[in-house]
Design a protein around this motif. Sequence first.
Motif, PDB file in Angstrom:
ATOM      1  N   PRO A 271       0.782  -1.263   0.122  1.00 23.60           N
ATOM      2  CA  PRO A 271       0.142  -0.010   0.005  1.00 23.60           C
ATOM      3  C   PRO A 271       0.756   1.308  -0.129  1.00 23.60           C
ATOM      4  O   PRO A 271       1.942   1.439   0.658  1.00 23.60           O
ATOM      5  CB  PRO A 271      -0.742  -0.113   1.191  1.00 23.60           C
ATOM      6  N   LEU A 272       0.357   2.361  -0.827  1.00 22.87           N
ATOM      7  CA  LEU A 272       1.083   3.617  -0.734  1.00 22.87           C
ATOM      8  C   LEU A 272       1.036   4.162   0.437  1.00 22.87           C
ATOM      9  O   LEU A 272       1.897   5.213   1.033  1.00 22.87           O
ATOM     10  CB  LEU A 272       0.572   4.529  -1.843  1.00 22.87           C
ATOM     11  N   LYS A 273      -0.168   4.063   1.288  1.00 26.60           N
ATOM     12  CA  LYS A 273      -0.255   4.626   2.414  1.00 26.60           C
ATOM     13  C   LYS A 273      -0.985   3.704   3.443  1.00 26.60           C
ATOM     14  O   LYS A 273      -1.713   2.975   2.951  1.00 26.60           O
ATOM     15  CB  LYS A 273      -0.924   6.199   2.434  1.00 26.60           C
ATOM     16  N   PRO A 274      -1.068   4.081   4.781  1.00 24.70           N
ATOM     17  CA  PRO A 274      -1.804   2.855   5.734  1.00 24.70           C
ATOM     18  C   PRO A 274      -3.077   3.171   5.595  1.00 24.70           C
ATOM     19  O   PRO A 274      -3.694   4.210   5.406  1.00 24.70           O
ATOM     20  CB  PRO A 274      -1.092   3.300   7.127  1.00 24.70           C
TER      21      PRO A 274
ATOM     22  N   ILE B 214       6.618  -8.688   1.499  1.00 25.88           N
ATOM     23  CA  ILE B 214       6.886  -8.114   2.880  1.00 25.88           C
ATOM     24  C   ILE B 214       6.760  -6.530   2.997  1.00 25.88           C
ATOM     25  O   ILE B 214       6.921  -5.866   1.936  1.00 25.88           O
ATOM     26  CB  ILE B 214       8.651  -8.365   3.011  1.00 25.88           C
ATOM     27  N   ILE B 215       5.988  -6.274   4.153  1.00 23.04           N
ATOM     28  CA  ILE B 215       5.838  -4.900   4.406  1.00 23.04           C
ATOM     29  C   ILE B 215       6.429  -4.438   5.798  1.00 23.04           C
ATOM     30  O   ILE B 215       6.500  -5.305   6.805  1.00 23.04           O
ATOM     31  CB  ILE B 215       4.187  -4.651   4.711  1.00 23.04           C
ATOM     32  N   ILE B 216       7.261  -3.392   5.693  1.00 24.63           N
ATOM     33  CA  ILE B 216       7.985  -2.801   6.829  1.00 24.63           C
ATOM     34  C   ILE B 216       7.321  -1.556   7.411  1.00 24.63           C
ATOM     35  O   ILE B 216       7.325  -0.334   6.770  1.00 24.63           O
ATOM     36  CB  ILE B 216       9.559  -2.467   6.435  1.00 24.63           C
ATOM     37  N   GLY B 217       6.472  -1.735   8.478  1.00 27.87           N
ATOM     38  CA  GLY B 217       5.750  -0.751   8.883  1.00 27.87           C
ATOM     39  C   GLY B 217       6.609   0.010   9.826  1.00 27.87           C
ATOM     40  O   GLY B 217       7.042  -0.286  10.761  1.00 27.87           O
ATOM     41  N   ILE B 218       6.807   1.516   9.652  1.00 31.02           N
ATOM     42  CA  ILE B 218       7.529   2.367  10.412  1.00 31.02           C
ATOM     43  C   ILE B 218       6.782   3.556  10.767  1.00 31.02           C
ATOM     44  O   ILE B 218       6.474   4.087   9.733  1.00 31.02           O
ATOM     45  CB  ILE B 218       9.184   2.836   9.784  1.00 31.02           C
ATOM     46  N   GLU B 219       6.633   3.904  11.977  1.00 32.77           N
ATOM     47  CA  GLU B 219       5.965   5.449  12.261  1.00 32.77           C
ATOM     48  C   GLU B 219       6.796   6.413  11.589  1.00 32.77           C
ATOM     49  O   GLU B 219       8.072   6.454  11.074  1.00 32.77           O
ATOM     50  CB  GLU B 219       5.892   5.621  13.778  1.00 32.77           C
TER      51      GLU B 219
ATOM     52  N   LEU C  44      15.709   2.655   4.710  1.00 35.27           N
ATOM     53  CA  LEU C  44      15.263   1.002   4.281  1.00 35.27           C
ATOM     54  C   LEU C  44      14.781   1.203   2.666  1.00 35.27           C
ATOM     55  O   LEU C  44      14.698   0.206   2.162  1.00 35.27           O
ATOM     56  CB  LEU C  44      14.488   0.702   5.185  1.00 35.27           C
ATOM     57  N   LYS C  45      14.086   2.219   2.515  1.00 36.25           N
ATOM     58  CA  LYS C  45      13.695   2.313   1.178  1.00 36.25           C
ATOM     59  C   LYS C  45      15.007   2.447  -0.031  1.00 36.25           C
ATOM     60  O   LYS C  45      14.710   1.589  -1.207  1.00 36.25           O
ATOM     61  CB  LYS C  45      12.881   3.686   0.712  1.00 36.25           C
TER      62      LYS C  45
ATOM     63  N   ILE D   3       8.629  -7.016  -4.059  1.00 38.95           N
ATOM     64  CA  ILE D   3       7.763  -7.851  -3.230  1.00 38.95           C
ATOM     65  C   ILE D   3       7.906  -7.388  -1.904  1.00 38.95           C
ATOM     66  O   ILE D   3       7.120  -7.617  -1.039  1.00 38.95           O
ATOM     67  CB  ILE D   3       8.111  -9.191  -3.177  1.00 38.95           C
ATOM     68  N   ALA D   4       8.838  -6.402  -1.575  1.00 36.69           N
ATOM     69  CA  ALA D   4       9.057  -5.739  -0.252  1.00 36.69           C
ATOM     70  C   ALA D   4       9.176  -4.342  -0.202  1.00 36.69           C
ATOM     71  O   ALA D   4       9.532  -3.711  -1.309  1.00 36.69           O
ATOM     72  CB  ALA D   4      10.467  -6.189   0.298  1.00 36.69           C
ATOM     73  N   GLY D   5       8.374  -3.734   0.712  1.00 40.44           N
ATOM     74  CA  GLY D   5       8.318  -2.329   0.457  1.00 40.44           C
ATOM     75  C   GLY D   5       8.198  -1.662   1.894  1.00 40.44           C
ATOM     76  O   GLY D   5       7.938  -2.424   2.856  1.00 40.44           O
ATOM     77  N   VAL D   6       8.320  -0.284   2.016  1.00 36.69           N
ATOM     78  CA  VAL D   6       8.251   0.364   3.503  1.00 36.69           C
ATOM     79  C   VAL D   6       6.919   1.147   3.317  1.00 36.69           C
ATOM     80  O   VAL D   6       6.521   1.832   2.563  1.00 36.69           O
ATOM     81  CB  VAL D   6       9.399   1.419   3.717  1.00 36.69           C
ATOM     82  N   LEU D   7       6.313   0.974   4.788  1.00 31.03           N
ATOM     83  CA  LEU D   7       4.875   1.491   4.756  1.00 31.03           C
ATOM     84  C   LEU D   7       4.889   2.698   5.921  1.00 31.03           C
ATOM     85  O   LEU D   7       5.449   2.185   7.181  1.00 31.03           O
ATOM     86  CB  LEU D   7       3.682   0.925   5.114  1.00 31.03           C
ATOM     87  N   SER D   8       4.832   4.041   5.627  1.00 31.67           N
ATOM     88  CA  SER D   8       4.847   5.070   6.828  1.00 31.67           C
ATOM     89  C   SER D   8       3.593   5.062   7.441  1.00 31.67           C
ATOM     90  O   SER D   8       2.744   5.250   6.750  1.00 31.67           O
ATOM     91  CB  SER D   8       5.168   6.344   5.896  1.00 31.67           C
TER      92      SER D   8
END
Length: 469
Positions: A6-9, A202-207, A217-218, A231-236
């Motif tokens: 997802p591009l945003k939560p 894989i989704i890395i969730g970071i505040e 990480l991006k 397949i892997a991404g960072v979600l702010s």
Amino acid sequence: MKLSIPLKPFKTFGGAKVPHRKHTHSASSEVIPTPEKVTLPMQMHIGAPCKPLVKVGQQVLIGEKIGESDTFISAPIHATVSGKVSALEKVVLTDGKIVDAIVITSDGENTLSPDIQPPVINSTEDFVCAVRESGLVGLGGAGFPTHAKVKIPKDKTIHTLLINAAECEPHITSDHREMLENADRVIDGMFSIAKYLNIKQIIIGIESNKPDAIELLKEKLAADSRNANGIAGVLSLRAVYPQGAEKVLIQAATGKQLATGKLPSDLGCLIMNVTTVGFISDYLKTGIPLVTKRITVDGSAISIPKNVIAPIGTKLQDIVEFCGGYQEEVQKILLGGPMMGLAIPSDNFQVMKQSNGILFLGEQDINKKRTTACIHCGSCVTVCPMHLEPYALEENMNKRITERLRKLAVMTCIECGSCSFVCPANRPLVHSIRLGKNLIRKEDAEEKAKLDAAKAKTESTASTVKTNA
């Protein structure tokens, strides 16, 4: 199933805007000098305690297994310094439980056991066994044995690995430092887990209050050949507490709600703490089990707040000395953050596997507001991420009405503390809810004992009748 990062939560319910107080976010991790002694409780995990495998006077080396259990929900314990076993004693844990503990007096050599070798992994089963042998538990604070989490039931399919890097508790920055200092091992660990468990996303969730970690990480993922297909991404994530809670994280990352009584695997998700993932990478390469822990040391009573890497079992007094001692009288010591941390009576305690922060609170940190009557404002209901009614749970706990507590789903509470934080009457809501849970557990235990006694009596009568016949 089509998967995408997802591009945003997605929108989540509730949550409190707590002060971040990330004083140590730029404090690089410092390795503490080897302590004179370490004390290793035989239970630093959810599940069955281990039994000591060593005797007083025995020499041990770093990484040598000194505690083990044959129960599945458990995790072995290893020597964290080299030296001599100087005592087998009893210690009291934060929940009041008394367990065995092994005291090792260091020889100052920090000698690694020659038996340590990187694990050989040719299958998912090998991977699960390796994780168990490492002694790993959830390093975000929960302490659930990691091998039990990665042993996926045959009737479940995991398609998404969620890396919990939210670190939403005030003060605590140990996971933040893991990402900044060990980004490569975090990424390597998560790809290894995905490989051995056949996970497709894989989704890395970071505040969002950690922009440096998000950017780093991006960049790493963009340059990693293993992520060529994205397949892997960072979600702010929104910087709202408790963003790292299991149900909240799943909904923010996938848009799905985890129903009461269900597990993340029921939604095809596996959640792992970011430092846990980083450790797995190191263990697969070196075979060195879990023997050290990074912890955030903060609070107005400590002279120099730091992120400290210490052998598990290090006494808090040694941590305090390394951080310059106390600069004022300590009013309270918390293991963990101010929202979910547990208070301990003194610094005569030890670093545990699941320790991620220690707060030494001074006069200015203590809440001295007077508790007044509930005004039924509904603030606690608004912030509860589990859609509960904390004020009603407290009321029925005080009246000992367990039937109502069950209907109000008291056991669903994750004890995040959001309700207590926003309560204008300063009600001890979380404390009351914990007591309410204990009432339910006691009632269930008594009911089970009655049923077991009745069953035993019936079986005894049947046996007697059969014998007489």
